[in-house]
Design an enzyme around this catalytic site. Structure first.
Site, PDB file in Angstrom:
ATOM      1  N   GLU A   1       0.818  -1.207   0.000  1.00 53.40           N
ATOM      2  CA  GLU A   1       0.000   0.000   0.000  1.00 53.40           C
ATOM      3  C   GLU A   1       0.853   1.259   0.000  1.00 53.40           C
ATOM      4  OE1 GLU A   1      -3.067   0.342  -0.608  1.00 53.40           O
ATOM      5  OE2 GLU A   1      -3.606  -1.765  -0.568  1.00 53.40           O
TER       6      GLU A   1
ATOM      7  N   TYR B   1      -6.443   6.649   3.814  1.00 51.55           N
ATOM      8  CA  TYR B   1      -6.660   5.580   2.845  1.00 51.55           C
ATOM      9  C   TYR B   1      -5.815   4.357   3.178  1.00 51.55           C
ATOM     10  CZ  TYR B   1      -5.847   2.489  -0.980  1.00 51.55           C
ATOM     11  OH  TYR B   1      -5.700   1.331  -1.703  1.00 51.55           O
TER      12      TYR B   1
ATOM     13  N   ASP C   1      -9.632   4.881  -2.963  1.00 53.24           N
ATOM     14  CA  ASP C   1      -8.544   5.322  -3.842  1.00 53.24           C
ATOM     15  C   ASP C   1      -9.163   5.848  -5.132  1.00 53.24           C
ATOM     16  OD1 ASP C   1      -9.374   3.057  -5.206  1.00 53.24           O
ATOM     17  OD2 ASP C   1      -7.367   2.185  -5.381  1.00 53.24           O
TER      18      ASP C   1
END
Length: 359
Positions: free
Chosen positions: A48, A131, A149
């Site tokens: 990520e 996020y 996203d």
């Protein structure tokens, strides 16, 4: 258009994901997950962070190299900063690499090597924003957290036919995403909706005919899918200018300079150079017969374009290094370790003769 409940929407998408899930080196696929195989939070976190503002295709090779060299968070935490920054070279946004190390050291040395399994705990880690925290909580720990996203923003804006522009509409899209996030299999669902945006609900020419949500999609029904999501127009990027100085000793060692920890390319080794400003200027690292190379380096950062001239000279005997400079022998010099813009300057040096002696 056919109205479906939130539960029906999420179940429909999960059924599609069970068949069409993309294979990724950090992902536990739905079949394995159904048998009880759980994701490694370290690998999810690593992916990520790397995926922030970077494509999946670009990240795969870096992810494999990083996790092969540093297979656990403790391995990464004990790595040399310079080694990690060198492996990161070319992936861009170097603040992410610095935060990667900070976060790994907090997890390894303050949290016993275990990542927090809640959104709030993850948000407390260096470099982990809303996020990223939601993605890790959902994918690694099956927490019912909504991820948002660019792919999910696009899917939500089309599914609900939302025409307010980004970035202002983000809270609305986040609420829509949260309303569809199921209590069961939230990790699979998070990956499913991202896969949907990446492979079917694409920015241009969405493949609506094979989309599992084609029936309930409001934008599809109204014929507005191709124009969504709408975005507030961006201001044009300014152009900045500078000079990079590529210099060697008579023995072939290269003069490199470590940039300040904060700012662009923070902590990275590169060529000495001028500040990057609105107009070209010169500030050689030593007095010599500098020659300018033919051509120029062009590079784009997030907020501006950069044009660099490249000058070259031989380093004089007795040159005194500053604390932020070092002479790297040819045997230890790897252009691939340089940030992309610095590697472009090296490539120009390799392929172009001097055209102008500057003195």
């Amino acid at each position: 258009m056919r109205d479906l409940s939130s539960t029906e929407l999420s179940e429909t998408l999960l059924g599609w994901y069970d068949i069409h899930a993309r294979s990724m080196p950090w992902r536990i696929g739905p079949a394995d997950r159904a048998t009880g195989v759980t994701p490694d939070p370290y690998r999810i976190w690593m992916s990520e962070v790397m995926l922030q503002q970077t494509t999946v295709a670009a990240v795969k090779e870096y992810f494999t190299r990083f996790t092969t060299r540093w297979p656990t968070v403790t391995d990464l935490a004990t790595a040399e900063d310079a080694d990690v920054m060198a492996e990161w070279a070319g992936l861009g946004y170097y603040a992410r690499a610095r935060n990667l190390l900070k976060c790994a050291r907090v997890v390894a040395f303050e949290l016993g090597g275990q990542f927090p399994d809640t959104l709030d705990g993850l948000l407390a880690l260096p470099g982990v924003g809303p996020y990223t925290a939601a993605a890790i909580a959902s994918i690694a720990f099956d927490r019912s957290e909504a991820v948002l996203d660019g792919n999910v923003e696009r899917v939500m804006s089309r599914l609900f036919n939302i025409h307010d522009p980004l970035p202002g509409v983000k809270p609305v899209l986040k609420d829509k995403a949260a309303s569809l996030t199921p209590a069961l299999r939230p990790g699979d669902y998070a990956q499913a909706v991202m896969d949907l945006g990446a492979t079917i609900c694409t920015p241009k020419s969405p493949a609506c005919g094979i989309c599992p949500w084609v029936a309930p999609c409001a934008a599809r029904a109204e014929g507005t899918a191709a124009e969504l999501p709408k975005k507030t127009p961006k201001k044009p990027k300014p152009t900045r200018y500078g000079v990079a100085y590529v210099a060697r000793t008579t023995e072939g060692a290269w003069l490199l300079e470590r940039r300040p920890d904060k700012g662009l390319l923070g902590g990275m080794l590169g060529w000495p150079g001028t500040d990057w400003g609105d107009a070209p200027s010169r500030n050689p690292p030593f007095t010599a017969d500098w020659s300018r190379l033919e051509g120029e380096v062009k590079h784009t950062f997030t907020h501006f374009h950069l044009i660099l001239k490249v000058e070259t000279a031989r380093i004089p005997e007795g040159f005194n290094l500053r604390p932020d400079q070092e002479l790297l022998p040819q045997a230890g010099f790897k252009p691939s370790d340089l940030p992309t813009v610095m590697r472009k300057a090296f490539d120009l040096y390799q392929g172009n003769p001097p055209i102008k002696a500057l003195g």
